[in-house]
Motif scaffolding. Structure first.
Motif, PDB file in Angstrom:
ATOM      1  N   PRO A   1       0.817  -1.213   0.000  1.00 25.51           N
ATOM      2  CA  PRO A   1       0.000   0.000   0.000  1.00 25.51           C
ATOM      3  C   PRO A   1       0.851   1.264   0.000  1.00 25.51           C
ATOM      4  O   PRO A   1       1.786   1.404   0.796  1.00 25.51           O
ATOM      5  N   GLY A   2       0.571   2.165  -0.921  1.00 25.35           N
ATOM      6  CA  GLY A   2       1.304   3.417  -1.035  1.00 25.35           C
ATOM      7  C   GLY A   2       2.559   3.336  -1.877  1.00 25.35           C
ATOM      8  O   GLY A   2       3.186   4.359  -2.149  1.00 25.35           O
ATOM      9  N   ALA A   3       2.951   2.120  -2.284  1.00 23.95           N
ATOM     10  CA  ALA A   3       4.146   1.940  -3.102  1.00 23.95           C
ATOM     11  C   ALA A   3       3.736   1.642  -4.547  1.00 23.95           C
ATOM     12  O   ALA A   3       2.567   1.692  -4.899  1.00 23.95           O
ATOM     13  N   GLY A   4       4.721   1.323  -5.380  1.00 24.65           N
ATOM     14  CA  GLY A   4       4.430   0.935  -6.760  1.00 24.65           C
ATOM     15  C   GLY A   4       4.814   1.956  -7.808  1.00 24.65           C
ATOM     16  O   GLY A   4       4.571   1.744  -9.001  1.00 24.65           O
ATOM     17  N   ALA A   5       5.441   3.054  -7.397  1.00 26.41           N
ATOM     18  CA  ALA A   5       5.858   4.057  -8.384  1.00 26.41           C
ATOM     19  C   ALA A   5       7.018   3.522  -9.219  1.00 26.41           C
ATOM     20  O   ALA A   5       7.832   2.724  -8.734  1.00 26.41           O
ATOM     21  N   PRO A   6       7.125   3.914 -10.486  1.00 24.02           N
ATOM     22  CA  PRO A   6       8.275   3.492 -11.298  1.00 24.02           C
ATOM     23  C   PRO A   6       9.585   3.897 -10.640  1.00 24.02           C
ATOM     24  O   PRO A   6       9.684   4.979 -10.060  1.00 24.02           O
ATOM     25  N   ASN A   7      10.571   3.031 -10.745  1.00 27.72           N
ATOM     26  CA  ASN A   7      11.892   3.313 -10.181  1.00 27.72           C
ATOM     27  C   ASN A   7      12.811   3.757 -11.315  1.00 27.72           C
ATOM     28  O   ASN A   7      13.280   2.935 -12.103  1.00 27.72           O
ATOM     29  N   PRO A   8      13.082   5.051 -11.444  1.00 28.69           N
ATOM     30  CA  PRO A   8      13.881   5.548 -12.575  1.00 28.69           C
ATOM     31  C   PRO A   8      15.313   5.032 -12.580  1.00 28.69           C
ATOM     32  O   PRO A   8      15.981   5.036 -13.617  1.00 28.69           O
ATOM     33  N   LEU A   9      15.809   4.562 -11.424  1.00 29.75           N
ATOM     34  CA  LEU A   9      17.174   4.053 -11.340  1.00 29.75           C
ATOM     35  C   LEU A   9      17.344   2.734 -12.090  1.00 29.75           C
ATOM     36  O   LEU A   9      18.466   2.351 -12.429  1.00 29.75           O
ATOM     37  N   CYS A  10      16.238   2.051 -12.355  1.00 31.59           N
ATOM     38  CA  CYS A  10      16.319   0.749 -13.024  1.00 31.59           C
ATOM     39  C   CYS A  10      16.852   0.866 -14.452  1.00 31.59           C
ATOM     40  O   CYS A  10      17.465  -0.076 -14.973  1.00 31.59           O
TER      41      CYS A  10
ATOM     42  N   LEU B   1      18.496  -0.273  -5.245  1.00 31.98           N
ATOM     43  CA  LEU B   1      17.679  -0.615  -4.080  1.00 31.98           C
ATOM     44  C   LEU B   1      17.768   0.456  -3.007  1.00 31.98           C
ATOM     45  O   LEU B   1      16.751   1.038  -2.609  1.00 31.98           O
ATOM     46  N   VAL B   2      18.977   0.727  -2.523  1.00 35.90           N
ATOM     47  CA  VAL B   2      19.149   1.610  -1.365  1.00 35.90           C
ATOM     48  C   VAL B   2      18.591   2.995  -1.639  1.00 35.90           C
ATOM     49  O   VAL B   2      17.844   3.556  -0.823  1.00 35.90           O
ATOM     50  N   HIS B   3      18.905   3.559  -2.791  1.00 32.05           N
ATOM     51  CA  HIS B   3      18.456   4.924  -3.080  1.00 32.05           C
ATOM     52  C   HIS B   3      16.950   4.981  -3.312  1.00 32.05           C
ATOM     53  O   HIS B   3      16.315   5.988  -3.008  1.00 32.05           O
ATOM     54  N   ALA B   4      16.369   3.899  -3.836  1.00 33.36           N
ATOM     55  CA  ALA B   4      14.913   3.870  -4.012  1.00 33.36           C
ATOM     56  C   ALA B   4      14.187   3.775  -2.675  1.00 33.36           C
ATOM     57  O   ALA B   4      13.099   4.331  -2.511  1.00 33.36           O
ATOM     58  N   LEU B   5      14.788   3.081  -1.706  1.00 27.02           N
ATOM     59  CA  LEU B   5      14.183   2.987  -0.377  1.00 27.02           C
ATOM     60  C   LEU B   5      14.213   4.318   0.359  1.00 27.02           C
ATOM     61  O   LEU B   5      13.426   4.552   1.278  1.00 27.02           O
ATOM     62  N   HIS B   6      15.171   5.177  -0.012  1.00 29.68           N
ATOM     63  CA  HIS B   6      15.242   6.537   0.528  1.00 29.68           C
ATOM     64  C   HIS B   6      15.238   6.524   2.061  1.00 29.68           C
ATOM     65  O   HIS B   6      14.442   7.240   2.705  1.00 29.68           O
ATOM     66  N   PRO B   7      16.100   5.721   2.693  1.00 29.20           N
ATOM     67  CA  PRO B   7      16.070   5.634   4.159  1.00 29.20           C
ATOM     68  C   PRO B   7      16.493   6.925   4.823  1.00 29.20           C
ATOM     69  O   PRO B   7      17.363   7.653   4.336  1.00 29.20           O
ATOM     70  N   ARG B   8      15.874   7.223   5.952  1.00 32.09           N
ATOM     71  CA  ARG B   8      16.296   8.363   6.751  1.00 32.09           C
ATOM     72  C   ARG B   8      17.499   7.999   7.607  1.00 32.09           C
ATOM     73  O   ARG B   8      18.366   8.828   7.875  1.00 32.09           O
ATOM     74  N   VAL B   9      17.523   6.734   8.053  1.00 28.72           N
ATOM     75  CA  VAL B   9      18.608   6.240   8.896  1.00 28.72           C
ATOM     76  C   VAL B   9      19.038   4.874   8.370  1.00 28.72           C
ATOM     77  O   VAL B   9      18.192   4.046   8.002  1.00 28.72           O
ATOM     78  N   ALA B  10      20.327   4.644   8.308  1.00 26.44           N
ATOM     79  CA  ALA B  10      20.866   3.336   7.942  1.00 26.44           C
ATOM     80  C   ALA B  10      21.661   2.786   9.115  1.00 26.44           C
ATOM     81  O   ALA B  10      22.335   3.537   9.832  1.00 26.44           O
TER      82      ALA B  10
ATOM     83  N   ASP C   1       9.308  -1.291 -10.928  1.00 30.11           N
ATOM     84  CA  ASP C   1       8.593  -0.416 -10.004  1.00 30.11           C
ATOM     85  C   ASP C   1       9.067  -0.677  -8.577  1.00 30.11           C
ATOM     86  O   ASP C   1       9.440  -1.811  -8.221  1.00 30.11           O
ATOM     87  N   ASN C   2       9.033   0.343  -7.759  1.00 25.56           N
ATOM     88  CA  ASN C   2       9.399   0.222  -6.349  1.00 25.56           C
ATOM     89  C   ASN C   2       8.198  -0.329  -5.584  1.00 25.56           C
ATOM     90  O   ASN C   2       7.304   0.418  -5.196  1.00 25.56           O
ATOM     91  N   ARG C   3       8.189  -1.642  -5.378  1.00 25.61           N
ATOM     92  CA  ARG C   3       7.050  -2.284  -4.719  1.00 25.61           C
ATOM     93  C   ARG C   3       7.086  -2.158  -3.198  1.00 25.61           C
ATOM     94  O   ARG C   3       6.148  -2.593  -2.526  1.00 25.61           O
ATOM     95  N   VAL C   4       8.150  -1.577  -2.668  1.00 27.42           N
ATOM     96  CA  VAL C   4       8.289  -1.460  -1.210  1.00 27.42           C
ATOM     97  C   VAL C   4       7.962  -0.060  -0.727  1.00 27.42           C
ATOM     98  O   VAL C   4       7.277   0.121   0.281  1.00 27.42           O
ATOM     99  N   GLY C   5       8.432   0.964  -1.430  1.00 29.04           N
ATOM    100  CA  GLY C   5       8.255   2.334  -0.980  1.00 29.04           C
ATOM    101  C   GLY C   5       9.415   2.793  -0.130  1.00 29.04           C
ATOM    102  O   GLY C   5      10.440   2.106  -0.011  1.00 29.04           O
ATOM    103  N   ALA C   6       9.291   3.945   0.491  1.00 31.57           N
ATOM    104  CA  ALA C   6      10.353   4.508   1.325  1.00 31.57           C
ATOM    105  C   ALA C   6      10.320   3.887   2.713  1.00 31.57           C
ATOM    106  O   ALA C   6       9.273   3.420   3.182  1.00 31.57           O
TER     107      ALA C   6
END
Length: 307
Positions: free
Chosen positions: A134-143, A213-222, A189-194
């Motif tokens: 839910p809320g995910a699924g946008a195309p991932n331009p990095l692919c 993967l990592v940049h598409a997840l856009h984590p605030r903290v790693a 597509d990014n099936r996970v979201g941020a």
């Protein structure tokens, strides 16, 4: 876990999910550390033990842990794809302990039924979710410019990966999932979201943790679950460090291979030269969370992400 993996998750209901058990041997070192963490968290049993895959640094500690604390449910991807003397011995030792509890076969899209939090299985046995969350699924331009590596036939590529959600808080753990399988999860597509927190894939080895993967997840903290001499490779470290929107980068150990240029500042490292210190994430359903370094008491609070 000195380059192994073990993460204890405790829901508001008091139920526990342990992801992996670290190494075997070392006089029960890793099992003792898990039991100590469980005691700090008020946990008297492991309600769900999730084994991401059958490598020694992830599943090796199961027999020693089971001798110290009850384990009720075992979640894994099924049979091992690796065979031979050591892999067979490792898997059969785990299988013998698993037979004393309830076995749950992990399948992408399924939930681990822990009260109070939502735990979704993203990957297992080489497969990934096919529908966006839910809320995910946008195309991932990095692919479009992503590159693949040689096919990985090992247990790493079959890792069980999960997304943990508590209200607006989201944390991802993909075990040792390798490069091409990360691509399958996040492309086209990014099936996970941020996510708020990204637990580094594969200890920060360059076989995993791809930019796509990592940049598409856009984590605030790693948080990198590396050891002093395992993981934390400069190339993988730089991918995380350069991730858009990253606020802080925490590490379990100072990575000797990286030098100061490829390690996070001291206050974010749990083990500089000593061993056994942990990193703790405490989350609120609002999405606010804090991270604590047990070595030096450094605590950072992160407000809810803005929509």
């Amino acid at each position: 876990m000195e380059g192994g993996q073990s993460t204890l998750i405790v829901s508001p209901s008091g139920q526990s999910l342990l992801v992996d058990t670290g190494w075997d041997d070392f006089n029960g070192r890793d099992a003792d550390r898990i039991v100590a963490a469980a005691k700090l968290a008020g946990v008297k049993q492991i309600d769900y033990l999730l084994i991401t895959h059958y490598h020694q640094d992830h599943v090796g500690g199961v027999p020693q842990l089971a001798a110290r604390i009850p384990i009720r449910n075992f979640v894994d991807h099924g049979a091992s794809v690796e065979s031979g003397g050591k892999p067979d011995k490792l898997f059969h030792a785990y299988e013998a302990v698993r037979a004393r509890g309830n076995h749950i076969l992990a399948k992408p899209g399924d939930k681990i039924p822990i009260r109070g939090i939502d735990v979704t299985i993203l990957t297992a046995a080489g497969d990934a979710i096919t529908k966006p969350l839910p809320g995910a699924g946008a195309p991932n331009p990095l692919c479009a410019t992503a590159t693949l590596k040689d096919t990985d036939p090992s247990e790493n590529a079959r890792s069980v990966g999960i997304l943990i959600q508590y209200g607006n808080f989201r944390m991802i753990d993909l075990g040792d999932l390798t490069w091409n399988k990360e691509h399958d999860l996040i492309c086209p597509d990014n099936r996970v979201g941020a996510v708020d927190v990204y637990l580094s894939t594969h200890h920060g080895l360059a076989q995993s943790g791809s930019p796509v993967l990592v940049h598409a997840l856009h984590p605030r903290v790693a948080i990198m679950n590396n050891g002093a001499t395992k993981g934390g490779e400069p190339a993988a470290w730089q991918v995380i460090h350069s991730s858009p929107g990253l606020e802080d980068f925490w590490q379990l150990h100072y990575a000797e291979t990286g030098g100061d240029a490829n390690n996070t500042p001291d206050q974010f490292i749990a083990n500089r030269t000593e061993h056994g210190n942990w990193i703790k994430v405490s989350a609120e359903s609002s999405g606010e969370f804090k991270v604590t370094n047990s070595r030096n008491g450094n605590i950072r609070t992160y407000p809810r992400a803005q929509p």
